[in-house]
Design an enzyme around this catalytic site. Sequence first.
Site, PDB file in Angstrom:
ATOM      1  N   TYR A  55       0.810  -1.215   0.000  1.00  0.00           N
ATOM      2  CA  TYR A  55       0.000   0.000   0.000  1.00  0.00           C
ATOM      3  C   TYR A  55       0.844   1.266   0.000  1.00  0.00           C
ATOM      4  CZ  TYR A  55      -4.199  -2.749   0.382  1.00  0.00           C
ATOM      5  OH  TYR A  55      -5.222  -3.624   0.111  1.00  0.00           O
ATOM      6  N   GLU A  56       2.066   1.201   0.463  1.00  0.00           N
ATOM      7  CA  GLU A  56       2.952   2.373   0.439  1.00  0.00           C
ATOM      8  C   GLU A  56       3.551   2.609  -0.943  1.00  0.00           C
ATOM      9  OE1 GLU A  56       3.748   4.774   2.665  1.00  0.00           O
ATOM     10  OE2 GLU A  56       2.320   3.970   4.094  1.00  0.00           O
ATOM     11  N   SER A  57       4.068   1.546  -1.578  1.00  0.00           N
ATOM     12  CA  SER A  57       4.850   1.748  -2.807  1.00  0.00           C
ATOM     13  C   SER A  57       4.534   0.778  -3.932  1.00  0.00           C
ATOM     14  CB  SER A  57       6.338   1.597  -2.483  1.00  0.00           C
ATOM     15  OG  SER A  57       6.619   0.236  -2.145  1.00  0.00           O
ATOM     16  N   SER A 130      -0.942   3.737   5.941  1.00  0.00           N
ATOM     17  CA  SER A 130      -1.475   2.653   5.113  1.00  0.00           C
ATOM     18  C   SER A 130      -1.581   1.351   5.902  1.00  0.00           C
ATOM     19  CB  SER A 130      -0.610   2.440   3.864  1.00  0.00           C
ATOM     20  OG  SER A 130       0.674   2.007   4.244  1.00  0.00           O
TER      21      SER A 130
END
Length: 160
Positions: A55-57, A130
């Site tokens: 969800y971050e990257s 996230s």
Amino acid sequence: MQAWDTMVVTLTILMPATVDGKIFERCDLAMKLEEAGLNGFKGYTIGDWLCMAHYESGFDTSFVDHNPDGSSSYGIFQLNSAWWCDNGVTPTQNLCHMECHELFNRHILDDIMCAKQIVSSQNGMNTWDSWNQHCSGHDLSEWLKGCHMYAKPYTTEIHS
């Protein structure tokens, strides 16, 4: 002709450095995280780490997000320039003692070491919005499905 030379030199300086980034496959990243000792670290599973990084990257080591406060977040774990790394622009605490561009490559051990430092702090994985929104309190066993590794897909978590 001198104007042309100046323009070429200027463009060369302004061009971003070649980044040896990588978008990890889920199971490949799971194995890297396990090898680095993240399974069970501070009570978090590989599923927690995979969910957060997704969800971050999107598992992309070269991902950069520019934040409304003027800071930027870098790499697979989106480490923020105001706190964790120095991008040469944002005033920073640089708590991981590294330059942000070091987070762009496929060699993620430095990213992991910084993330371990973050998780060891009072907020743990709550540092990542996230993780709070998509991962905390969920069954994260799906993140390890199909991965041939020894990490337990789900454990009783003790977040300290």
